[in-house]
Design a protein around this motif. Structure first.
Motif, PDB file in Angstrom:
ATOM      1  N   ASP A   1       0.822  -1.209   0.000  1.00 12.87           N
ATOM      2  CA  ASP A   1       0.000   0.000   0.000  1.00 12.87           C
ATOM      3  C   ASP A   1       0.856   1.258   0.000  1.00 12.87           C
ATOM      4  N   VAL A   2       2.066   1.155   0.552  1.00 11.72           N
ATOM      5  CA  VAL A   2       3.041   2.241   0.456  1.00 11.72           C
ATOM      6  C   VAL A   2       4.364   1.640   0.001  1.00 11.72           C
ATOM      7  N   ASP A   3       5.215   2.477  -0.566  1.00  7.98           N
ATOM      8  CA  ASP A   3       6.476   2.005  -1.134  1.00  7.98           C
ATOM      9  C   ASP A   3       7.673   2.267  -0.231  1.00  7.98           C
ATOM     10  N   MET A   4       7.504   3.158   0.729  1.00 13.11           N
ATOM     11  CA  MET A   4       8.584   3.485   1.651  1.00 13.11           C
ATOM     12  C   MET A   4       7.961   4.063   2.917  1.00 13.11           C
ATOM     13  N   VAL A   5       8.558   3.753   4.052  1.00 17.59           N
ATOM     14  CA  VAL A   5       8.122   4.338   5.314  1.00 17.59           C
ATOM     15  C   VAL A   5       9.223   5.266   5.777  1.00 17.59           C
ATOM     16  N   GLU A   6       8.892   6.517   5.976  1.00 16.67           N
ATOM     17  CA  GLU A   6       9.916   7.512   6.275  1.00 16.67           C
ATOM     18  C   GLU A   6      10.525   7.325   7.657  1.00 16.67           C
ATOM     19  N   ARG A   7       9.758   6.836   8.614  1.00 16.34           N
ATOM     20  CA  ARG A   7      10.287   6.708   9.963  1.00 16.34           C
ATOM     21  C   ARG A   7      11.256   5.533  10.058  1.00 16.34           C
ATOM     22  N   THR A   8      12.124   5.569  11.052  1.00 18.67           N
ATOM     23  CA  THR A   8      13.099   4.513  11.263  1.00 18.67           C
ATOM     24  C   THR A   8      12.396   3.195  11.555  1.00 18.67           C
ATOM     25  N   VAL A   9      12.906   2.123  10.994  1.00 16.97           N
ATOM     26  CA  VAL A   9      12.315   0.799  11.203  1.00 16.97           C
ATOM     27  C   VAL A   9      12.410   0.432  12.686  1.00 16.97           C
ATOM     28  N   PRO A  10      11.295   0.017  13.312  1.00 23.32           N
ATOM     29  CA  PRO A  10      11.360  -0.418  14.707  1.00 23.32           C
ATOM     30  C   PRO A  10      12.326  -1.589  14.850  1.00 23.32           C
TER      31      PRO A  10
ATOM     32  N   THR B   1      12.639  -9.973   3.833  1.00 24.07           N
ATOM     33  CA  THR B   1      11.432 -10.045   3.010  1.00 24.07           C
ATOM     34  C   THR B   1      11.787  -9.733   1.564  1.00 24.07           C
ATOM     35  N   PRO B   2      11.612 -10.697   0.649  1.00 20.56           N
ATOM     36  CA  PRO B   2      11.931 -10.428  -0.762  1.00 20.56           C
ATOM     37  C   PRO B   2      11.178  -9.205  -1.273  1.00 20.56           C
ATOM     38  N   GLY B   3      11.889  -8.373  -2.004  1.00 17.59           N
ATOM     39  CA  GLY B   3      11.273  -7.182  -2.574  1.00 17.59           C
ATOM     40  C   GLY B   3      11.354  -5.963  -1.686  1.00 17.59           C
ATOM     41  N   ILE B   4      11.803  -6.131  -0.436  1.00 20.81           N
ATOM     42  CA  ILE B   4      11.953  -5.013   0.483  1.00 20.81           C
ATOM     43  C   ILE B   4      13.417  -4.902   0.881  1.00 20.81           C
TER      44      ILE B   4
ATOM     45  N   TYR C   1      12.087   0.120   2.176  1.00 19.18           N
ATOM     46  CA  TYR C   1      11.365   0.498   0.967  1.00 19.18           C
ATOM     47  C   TYR C   1      11.229  -0.711   0.046  1.00 19.18           C
ATOM     48  N   ARG C   2      10.286  -0.614  -0.876  1.00 17.38           N
ATOM     49  CA  ARG C   2      10.060  -1.680  -1.869  1.00 17.38           C
ATOM     50  C   ARG C   2      10.931  -1.378  -3.088  1.00 17.38           C
ATOM     51  N   THR C   3      11.792  -2.310  -3.436  1.00 13.47           N
ATOM     52  CA  THR C   3      12.760  -2.070  -4.497  1.00 13.47           C
ATOM     53  C   THR C   3      12.114  -1.936  -5.870  1.00 13.47           C
ATOM     54  N   ALA C   4      11.006  -2.634  -6.101  1.00  8.38           N
ATOM     55  CA  ALA C   4      10.364  -2.555  -7.416  1.00  8.38           C
ATOM     56  C   ALA C   4       9.690  -1.210  -7.632  1.00  8.38           C
ATOM     57  N   ALA C   5       9.300  -0.566  -6.548  1.00  9.38           N
ATOM     58  CA  ALA C   5       8.628   0.723  -6.667  1.00  9.38           C
ATOM     59  C   ALA C   5       9.627   1.825  -7.017  1.00  9.38           C
TER      60      ALA C   5
ATOM     61  N   SER D   1      12.578 -16.608  -7.397  1.00  6.88           N
ATOM     62  CA  SER D   1      11.384 -17.446  -7.328  1.00  6.88           C
ATOM     63  C   SER D   1      10.138 -16.645  -7.644  1.00  6.88           C
ATOM     64  N   ALA D   2       9.081 -17.338  -7.980  1.00 10.98           N
ATOM     65  CA  ALA D   2       7.812 -16.678  -8.279  1.00 10.98           C
ATOM     66  C   ALA D   2       7.291 -15.953  -7.047  1.00 10.98           C
ATOM     67  N   THR D   3       7.529 -16.559  -5.874  1.00  9.68           N
ATOM     68  CA  THR D   3       7.080 -15.930  -4.647  1.00  9.68           C
ATOM     69  C   THR D   3       7.758 -14.586  -4.453  1.00  9.68           C
ATOM     70  N   SER D   4       9.083 -14.548  -4.643  1.00  3.10           N
ATOM     71  CA  SER D   4       9.809 -13.295  -4.484  1.00  3.10           C
ATOM     72  C   SER D   4       9.365 -12.285  -5.513  1.00  3.10           C
ATOM     73  N   LYS D   5       9.152 -12.743  -6.771  1.00  4.45           N
ATOM     74  CA  LYS D   5       8.724 -11.835  -7.821  1.00  4.45           C
ATOM     75  C   LYS D   5       7.369 -11.243  -7.489  1.00  4.45           C
ATOM     76  N   ALA D   6       6.487 -12.081  -6.915  1.00  2.00           N
ATOM     77  CA  ALA D   6       5.174 -11.576  -6.543  1.00  2.00           C
ATOM     78  C   ALA D   6       5.293 -10.500  -5.495  1.00  2.00           C
ATOM     79  N   LYS D   7       6.176 -10.715  -4.517  1.00  4.91           N
ATOM     80  CA  LYS D   7       6.356  -9.715  -3.480  1.00  4.91           C
ATOM     81  C   LYS D   7       6.912  -8.427  -4.044  1.00  4.91           C
ATOM     82  N   GLU D   8       7.876  -8.559  -4.979  1.00  7.92           N
ATOM     83  CA  GLU D   8       8.467  -7.357  -5.566  1.00  7.92           C
ATOM     84  C   GLU D   8       7.412  -6.516  -6.259  1.00  7.92           C
TER      85      GLU D   8
END
Length: 598
Positions: free
Chosen positions: A249-258, A268-271, A515-519, A554-561
């Motif tokens: 739903d979003v491509d990047m979260v500006e705040r520091t990762v908890p 997580t593939p794609g992140i 962030y999501r690398t594909a975005a 893998s298809a799973t990783s591609k789907a996540k991306e």
């Protein structure tokens, strides 16, 4: 047979459409959009209307729309931006500034030296509307006036030496348009009008408390941004923000990762999780104007009772640096070398005994000499779970010392109201927790602004109310000095802070951003700004670009991306299997035994 083929083709097509679906960054028209989750709403993000609800991102959000003379405040010699150069004379009191001649405001009006001179004059008048930005104009170094030499050259005069002009205010102050503001008496009331800046993005839509839409300024003087649109989505709860990242739903979260999500997101593939220090800090502020916290010995004892190493290990899971008693971030050019935190529980107990805090109630809580219990309320934002956990741990550490902390979680608006409430002209709160960004650590006059005694200088009265004449003298003298002399004076001032502790830095987060690398994968590690910075979207900063983790094939990783949740793919496979099975059974009923395969 025909039905099985149709069913198979349908299922394969549906799965393929999800696997090959455009990422969250693409819409049907092919516009490249990046959606960023920010933690708060900032009205129409002008320098006079921001409420700093999105801190520590407020300044970087603003500089997507506006520009400063140089970029950025973090560098000792910042990059020329709206200015091509700035040269000083008269001991730093005069600055000759040469501007770019290829800049236009978002409405097409040419940018000139008149805009710069007007901006400084206007900030000086509007001190009450823009304290965050204008204090380097009306306070120190005190700007006097400007003389226009030609459309792209002006001479600026200060009433005292301003040796750090290119850093502050040059690397920080957003320049505003004269033709927009020259007839505006109170810019703080212009909270809905779309701003006009010179920056890489134009703000085109505001949905209050929900989102901003910014479109690329294709005529930007440093080249068109690498994306078409930037959507800023207000998500106050960090858990919801990072859930939105995982679902696409979003491509990047500006705040520091908890801390508890770092490994999960990093695997997580794609992140991708990138590290880039924002010189951010989280600290506990004491109300130094309210007895008994007005006693520096009590504050120091409380500080010594805190095990900040344990805090970093337990709450931050090692993804932070331990807070320093001298306040400034260890990477700040003005920080004293070495430094650290003094943790000595036995020494803290002796300090309280020697200061007269010897009497205790049956529950072990000490009393001040006037009989008041050392029991304090700590205000913490309900949207900052890491802060809450930190103060719960600190409360347990201080309990054996005879100091009781009650952690009170409030929504940000209520917290601000509680901080502003006064009793007899003195703030009513005991303590509060808050985070600040690079400006408060790299500003050469940060110690002056934050901790100078309450009065006409600085804004320490709204921070802690700390008072120390010796400290005041040091930071006042430092304001007009060159870097080497300034550092020596500020080192002495930091020694006083470490001894009297008007606030205690708990930790300096590492600065981990997901962030999501594909975005979008062009994020830049801009020191002092994390990765959410205007330079992330501009060409010419290859040396700042972060390395993206390699994605599995893998298809799973591609789907996540591509933003398709794996659960959806698995569900489609199951649906297809059931559908094919049903078709097969139906065919058997109607046609009898299947024909033998060849």
């Amino acid at each position: 047979m025909f039905r099985r083929v149709v069913a198979s083709l349908f299922c394969l097509g549906l799965a393929a459409s999800l696997l090959a679906s455009p990422s969250a960054a693409q819409n049907q028209a092919g516009t490249k959009t990046v959606r960023v989750a920010i933690k708060g709403f900032e009205n129409n993000i002008t320098p006079f209307t921001v409420g700093f609800g999105a801190l520590p991102a407020t300044n970087d959000i603003q500089h997507m729309v506006y520009d400063s003379l140089f970029w950025s405040q973090v560098k000792a010699n910042p990059e020329p931006w709206l200015a091509r150069s700035a040269d000083t004379s008269d001991g730093g009191r005069t600055w000759d500034v040469t501007l770019r001649d290829d800049v236009k405001w978002h409405d097409g009006v040419p940018f000139t030296a008149d805009d710069v001179a007007f901006s400084f004059d206007y900030y000086k008048k509007q001190a009450g509307s823009s304290g965050r930005y204008s204090h380097h104009v009306f306070d120190t170094p005190s700007y006097d006036h400007a003389e226009i030499q030609d459309p792209h050259h002006l001479r600026m005069f200060f009433s005292q030496p301003a040796p750090q002009f290119k850093i502050m205010p040059g690397g920080d102050l957003p320049i505003v348009a004269k033709h927009i503001y020259e007839n505006v008496a109170d810019p703080a009331k212009m909270t809905t009008q779309l701003p006009v800046g010179t920056g890489p993005f134009k703000l085109t839509e505001i949905v209050p408390d929900q989102r901003y839409k910014l479109v690329a300024n294709k005529d930007y003087f440093k080249g068109a941004p690498e994306i078409d649109e930037l959507d800023l989505v207000v998500i106050k709860d960090p858990g919801s923000a990072f859930t939105g990242l995982r679902t696409g739903d979003v491509d990047m979260v500006e705040r520091t990762v908890p801390p508890e999500l770092v490994n999960q997101l990093d695997n997580t593939p794609g992140i991708n999780v990138a590290k880039s220090s924002r010189f951010e800090s989280t600290q506990l502020y004491f109300n130094a104007r309210k007895p008994p916290l007005s006693d520096p010995k009590l504050r120091k004892a409380i500080s010594m009772g805190m095990d900040l190493d344990a805090l970093v290990k337990t709450v931050m899971l090692g993804h932070a640096r331990v807070g320093r008693d001298s306040y400034l971030h260890p990477d700040s050019p003005w920080a004293i070398p070495g430094g650290g935190h003094e943790h000595d529980a036995a020494g803290a107990a002796k300090m309280l005994d020697d200061a007269g805090y010897t009497a205790k109630d049956p529950d072990g809580v000490r009393k001040a000499p006037d009989g008041k219990r050392l029991e304090f309320s700590v205000l913490v934002s309900s949207f900052e779970p890491t802060d809450i956990r930190s103060m719960q741990l600190v409360a347990s550490q201080l309990q054996p010392l005879g100091v009781k902390l009650n952690v009170e979680t409030l929504d940000p608006a209520t917290l601000r109201q509680r901080r502003a409430a006064q009793t007899g002209g003195i703030p009513a709160y005991d303590m509060y927790v808050s985070s600040i960004e690079s400006h408060a650590h790299v500003d050469p006059d940060a110690l002056y602004y934050f901790f100078h005694s309450p009065g006409p200088k600085g804004f320490g009265g709204t921070i802690t109310g700390y008072t120390n004449p010796e400290f005041d003298k040091l930071v006042e003298e430092a304001t007009g000095k060159e870097a080497a002399q300034r550092k020596a004076l500020l080192a002495q001032a930091q020694g006083i802070l470490a001894k009297e502790v008007p606030l205690q830095v708990l930790y300096y987060p590492d600065g981990l951003y997901a962030y999501r690398t594909a975005a979008y994968s062009g994020w830049a590690a801009d020191p002092g700004h994390g990765i959410f910075t205007k330079r992330s979207f501009l060409n010419g900063y290859a040396d700042l670009k972060v390395a993206n983790a390699s994605s599995a094939s893998s298809a799973t990783s591609k789907a996540k991306e591509n933003g398709a949740p794996v659960g959806a793919i698995v569900g489609i496979v199951l649906v297809c299997a059931v559908a094919l099975l049903g078709v097969g059974l139906l065919m058997r009923r109607r046609q009898g035994p299947p024909e033998p395969e060849e």
